[in-house]
Design a protein around this motif. Sequence first.
Motif, PDB file in Angstrom:
ATOM      1  N   LEU A 189       0.845  -1.194   0.000  1.00 24.80           N
ATOM      2  CA  LEU A 189       0.000   0.000   0.000  1.00 24.80           C
ATOM      3  C   LEU A 189       0.881   1.244   0.000  1.00 24.80           C
ATOM      4  CD1 LEU A 189      -2.535  -1.083   2.794  1.00 24.80           C
ATOM      5  CD2 LEU A 189      -2.742  -1.411   0.330  1.00 24.80           C
ATOM      6  N   VAL A 190       0.536   2.210  -0.832  1.00 29.32           N
ATOM      7  CA  VAL A 190       1.297   3.452  -0.898  1.00 29.32           C
ATOM      8  C   VAL A 190       0.330   4.631  -0.851  1.00 29.32           C
ATOM      9  CG1 VAL A 190       2.871   4.867  -2.237  1.00 29.32           C
ATOM     10  CG2 VAL A 190       3.124   2.378  -2.253  1.00 29.32           C
ATOM     11  N   GLU A 191       0.520   5.479   0.161  1.00 31.65           N
ATOM     12  CA  GLU A 191      -0.300   6.672   0.307  1.00 31.65           C
ATOM     13  C   GLU A 191       0.333   7.859  -0.421  1.00 31.65           C
ATOM     14  OE1 GLU A 191      -0.305   4.631   4.474  1.00 31.65           O
ATOM     15  OE2 GLU A 191       1.149   5.107   2.886  1.00 31.65           O
ATOM     16  N   SER A 192      -0.518   8.799  -0.819  1.00 32.39           N
ATOM     17  CA  SER A 192      -0.052  10.058  -1.404  1.00 32.39           C
ATOM     18  C   SER A 192      -1.118  11.111  -1.174  1.00 32.39           C
ATOM     19  CB  SER A 192       0.237   9.893  -2.892  1.00 32.39           C
ATOM     20  OG  SER A 192      -0.936   9.529  -3.595  1.00 32.39           O
ATOM     21  N   GLY A 193      -0.740  12.373  -1.402  1.00 38.24           N
ATOM     22  CA  GLY A 193      -1.709  13.461  -1.337  1.00 38.24           C
ATOM     23  C   GLY A 193      -1.651  14.313  -0.092  1.00 38.24           C
ATOM     24  N   LEU A 228      -6.512  12.398  -0.117  1.00 36.49           N
ATOM     25  CA  LEU A 228      -5.480  11.386   0.009  1.00 36.49           C
ATOM     26  C   LEU A 228      -5.817  10.191  -0.885  1.00 36.49           C
ATOM     27  CD1 LEU A 228      -4.981  11.341   3.890  1.00 36.49           C
ATOM     28  CD2 LEU A 228      -3.941  12.857   2.185  1.00 36.49           C
ATOM     29  N   SER A 229      -4.764   9.562  -1.397  1.00 38.95           N
ATOM     30  CA  SER A 229      -4.938   8.359  -2.201  1.00 38.95           C
ATOM     31  C   SER A 229      -4.134   7.222  -1.588  1.00 38.95           C
ATOM     32  CB  SER A 229      -4.454   8.593  -3.633  1.00 38.95           C
ATOM     33  OG  SER A 229      -5.182   9.621  -4.257  1.00 38.95           O
ATOM     34  N   CYS A 230      -4.639   6.008  -1.749  1.00 42.72           N
ATOM     35  CA  CYS A 230      -3.930   4.807  -1.301  1.00 42.72           C
ATOM     36  C   CYS A 230      -3.979   3.797  -2.433  1.00 42.72           C
ATOM     37  CB  CYS A 230      -4.559   4.238  -0.049  1.00 42.72           C
ATOM     38  SG  CYS A 230      -3.815   2.659   0.466  1.00 42.72           S
ATOM     39  N   ALA A 231      -2.840   3.587  -3.068  1.00 43.11           N
ATOM     40  CA  ALA A 231      -2.766   2.647  -4.182  1.00 43.11           C
ATOM     41  C   ALA A 231      -2.313   1.289  -3.668  1.00 43.11           C
ATOM     42  CB  ALA A 231      -1.796   3.170  -5.230  1.00 43.11           C
ATOM     43  N   ALA A 232      -3.092   0.264  -3.984  1.00 42.94           N
ATOM     44  CA  ALA A 232      -2.761  -1.101  -3.581  1.00 42.94           C
ATOM     45  C   ALA A 232      -2.186  -1.872  -4.763  1.00 42.94           C
ATOM     46  CB  ALA A 232      -4.010  -1.812  -3.057  1.00 42.94           C
ATOM     47  N   SER A 233      -1.197  -2.693  -4.494  1.00 40.99           N
ATOM     48  CA  SER A 233      -0.618  -3.544  -5.529  1.00 40.99           C
ATOM     49  C   SER A 233      -0.332  -4.915  -4.921  1.00 40.99           C
ATOM     50  CB  SER A 233       0.658  -2.921  -6.095  1.00 40.99           C
ATOM     51  OG  SER A 233       1.623  -2.747  -5.079  1.00 40.99           O
ATOM     52  N   MET A 282     -10.957  15.128   2.313  1.00 39.55           N
ATOM     53  CA  MET A 282     -11.070  15.814   3.601  1.00 39.55           C
ATOM     54  C   MET A 282     -11.407  17.271   3.360  1.00 39.55           C
ATOM     55  SD  MET A 282      -7.828  14.081   5.544  1.00 39.55           S
ATOM     56  CE  MET A 282      -6.613  14.842   4.463  1.00 39.55           C
ATOM     57  N   ASN A 283     -12.570  17.686   3.811  1.00 40.00           N
ATOM     58  CA  ASN A 283     -13.017  19.070   3.683  1.00 40.00           C
ATOM     59  C   ASN A 283     -13.060  19.742   5.053  1.00 40.00           C
ATOM     60  OD1 ASN A 283     -13.480  18.824   0.866  1.00 40.00           O
ATOM     61  ND2 ASN A 283     -15.517  17.971   1.240  1.00 40.00           N
ATOM     62  N   SER A 284     -13.078  21.066   5.029  1.00 41.52           N
ATOM     63  CA  SER A 284     -13.192  21.847   6.264  1.00 41.52           C
ATOM     64  C   SER A 284     -12.180  21.389   7.316  1.00 41.52           C
ATOM     65  CB  SER A 284     -14.618  21.722   6.833  1.00 41.52           C
ATOM     66  OG  SER A 284     -15.575  22.136   5.879  1.00 41.52           O
ATOM     67  N   LEU A 285     -10.943  21.280   6.890  1.00 41.37           N
ATOM     68  CA  LEU A 285      -9.903  20.761   7.781  1.00 41.37           C
ATOM     69  C   LEU A 285      -9.641  21.701   8.954  1.00 41.37           C
ATOM     70  CD1 LEU A 285      -7.565  19.288   5.061  1.00 41.37           C
ATOM     71  CD2 LEU A 285      -8.480  18.009   7.010  1.00 41.37           C
ATOM     72  N   GLN A 296       1.981  12.726   5.590  1.00 40.97           N
ATOM     73  CA  GLN A 296       1.788  13.771   6.588  1.00 40.97           C
ATOM     74  C   GLN A 296       0.741  14.781   6.108  1.00 40.97           C
ATOM     75  OE1 GLN A 296       3.373  14.357   9.763  1.00 40.97           O
ATOM     76  NE2 GLN A 296       1.772  15.928   9.884  1.00 40.97           N
ATOM     77  N   VAL A 297      -0.197  15.086   6.984  1.00 42.28           N
ATOM     78  CA  VAL A 297      -1.163  16.158   6.748  1.00 42.28           C
ATOM     79  C   VAL A 297      -0.976  17.182   7.855  1.00 42.28           C
ATOM     80  CG1 VAL A 297      -3.604  16.784   6.716  1.00 42.28           C
ATOM     81  CG2 VAL A 297      -2.835  14.686   5.572  1.00 42.28           C
ATOM     82  N   THR A 298      -0.691  18.421   7.459  1.00 41.88           N
ATOM     83  CA  THR A 298      -0.513  19.502   8.418  1.00 41.88           C
ATOM     84  C   THR A 298      -1.507  20.604   8.109  1.00 41.88           C
ATOM     85  OG1 THR A 298       1.848  19.010   8.615  1.00 41.88           O
ATOM     86  CG2 THR A 298       1.098  21.162   9.408  1.00 41.88           C
TER      87      THR A 298
END
Length: 128
Positions: free
Chosen positions: A4-8, A20-25, A83-86, A123-125
């Motif tokens: 699994l690889v996260e991005s975004g 955010l995206s999570c690509a599975a392989s 994710m809205n209204s963070l 990371q989300v900041t």
Amino acid sequence: QLHLVESGGGLVQPGGSLRLSCAASGCTWIIYAMAWFRQAPGKEREVVSAIIWSGGSTYYADSVKGGFTISRNDAKNTAYLKMNSLKTEDTAVYYCAATVARSLSPQYYYNRLSYDEWGRGTQVTVSS
């Protein structure tokens, strides 16, 4: 084996949005559910949302209901978290997870111990 690889992730102002995206392989056909968890500094890892791959049932933590949306793209073997209204309290490392287990209890999918494979996190900041 699953990978699994996260991005975004990134830096966003309060009130802003991220997806955010999570690509599975790998052995993606064995996935029954995927989930997003998050871990803020000094805190335990907590569930954000989960989705059943076949059928699309979704589950959300109370703290994100109405603001976050989980979805998936079967053809791309990818799960998303919009994710809205963070808020500043949403700042954390966000992890994607997958499980091959089936349970009739929705509570099963809120438990991090239910998941077999994890990504490395993104990371989300949220800060002005």
